[in-house]
Motif scaffolding. Structure first.
Motif, mmCIF file in Angstrom:
data_model
loop_
_atom_site.group_PDB
_atom_site.id
_atom_site.type_symbol
_atom_site.label_atom_id
_atom_site.label_comp_id
_atom_site.label_asym_id
_atom_site.label_seq_id
_atom_site.Cartn_x
_atom_site.Cartn_y
_atom_site.Cartn_z
ATOM 1 N N VAL A 24 5.658 -7.399 -0.468
ATOM 2 C CA VAL A 24 6.785 -7.722 -1.339
ATOM 3 C C VAL A 24 6.413 -7.544 -2.806
ATOM 4 O O VAL A 24 7.274 -7.344 -3.658
ATOM 5 C CB VAL A 24 7.277 -9.163 -1.081
ATOM 6 N N HIS A 25 5.117 -7.567 -3.104
ATOM 7 C CA HIS A 25 4.672 -7.330 -4.481
ATOM 8 C C HIS A 25 4.677 -5.847 -4.817
ATOM 9 O O HIS A 25 4.342 -5.466 -5.935
ATOM 10 C CB HIS A 25 3.261 -7.887 -4.680
ATOM 11 N N LEU A 26 5.025 -5.033 -3.820
ATOM 12 C CA LEU A 26 5.109 -3.588 -4.007
ATOM 13 C C LEU A 26 3.760 -2.984 -4.372
ATOM 14 O O LEU A 26 3.641 -2.111 -5.190
ATOM 15 C CB LEU A 26 6.144 -3.222 -5.075
ATOM 16 N N VAL A 70 12.855 -4.613 -2.625
ATOM 17 C CA VAL A 70 12.113 -4.770 -3.877
ATOM 18 C C VAL A 70 12.549 -3.727 -4.901
ATOM 19 O O VAL A 70 12.752 -4.041 -6.080
ATOM 20 C CB VAL A 70 10.594 -4.673 -3.619
ATOM 21 N N SER A 73 16.056 -4.531 -6.127
ATOM 22 C CA SER A 73 16.089 -5.720 -6.989
ATOM 23 C C SER A 73 15.699 -5.392 -8.423
ATOM 24 O O SER A 73 15.987 -6.159 -9.341
ATOM 25 C CB SER A 73 15.151 -6.797 -6.436
#
Length: 201
Positions: A24-26, A70, A73
């Motif tokens: 999720v932190h890419l 992600v 967003s």
């Protein structure tokens, strides 16, 4: 390696949770956070051998969904992101090579001995190398983000720029997972032996 439906489901959910928490932190796109995805697919192949029909597609779907959420967003069109191109779909064979490596390793019991260590290292290195070459090569040759002109020499240089980071990241998660597996297996054998001895008295 898991034998019951509940065990397989529990392992799958745990792996999916770890991937969600790190991906999720890419980190796929920013190399300052250690994304567990590569290690997750290797460990999934190891622990969920024989469940590729459902577990692998679901993990792939999760990875794509996380990337989409992600990127979206951030107010960026998913298809216009730097790392999304025709090469993006080569993540499927890339990740599957890791799954196959883990699945191959799971064919024999794993313990704290030289033979097990050699098999684990060989399986990880071979499957990681295949994953790395496929993912890096597809991005270099197919992505519009890579400036022209392209050349084999420049690609080899690009391979060298990133191989250590991806290898150490993948190895970290895999080693942690396999150590936990070996400890849990040893504990289960000890408890089983103790229970057998107690019942025989």
């Amino acid at each position: 390696m898991a034998t019951t439906r509940n065990q397989r489901l529990g392992i799958f959910l745990a792996l999916a949770l770890v991937m969600a928490a790190t991906r999720v932190h890419l980190s796929l796109f920013h190399h300052d956070v250690w994304d567990a995805s590569w290690g997750i697919f290797f460990l999934a192949g190891f622990w969920l051998r024989g469940s590729a029909r459902w577990a692998f597609p679901l993990l792939i779907a999760e990875a794509v969904l996380i990337d989409y959420l992600v990127i979206s967003s951030q107010g960026i069109n998913f298809w216009e992101h730097y790392c999304v191109s025709a090469a993006y779909w080569f993540l499927v064979p890339s990740y599957f090579s890791l799954w196959l490596g883990g699945s191959w390793l799971a064919r024999k019991p794993l313990g704290f001995n030289v033979s097990s260590l050699a098999r684990a290292a060989g399986a990880l290195l071979a499957s990681w190398a295949a994953c790395y070459v496929i993912s890096n090569g597809s991005f270099y040759w197919l992505s519009n983000s890579v400036p022209q002109p392209r050349s084999v020499g420049a690609w080899v240089g690009n391979l060298g720029d990133w191989y250590l980071f991806f290898l150490q990241t993948t190895a970290l998660y895999v080693v942690l997972g396999l150590v936990l597996h070996a400890l849990a297996s040893q504990l289960a054998r000890s408890l089983g032996h103790a229970g057998h001895t107690h019942s025989a008295r």
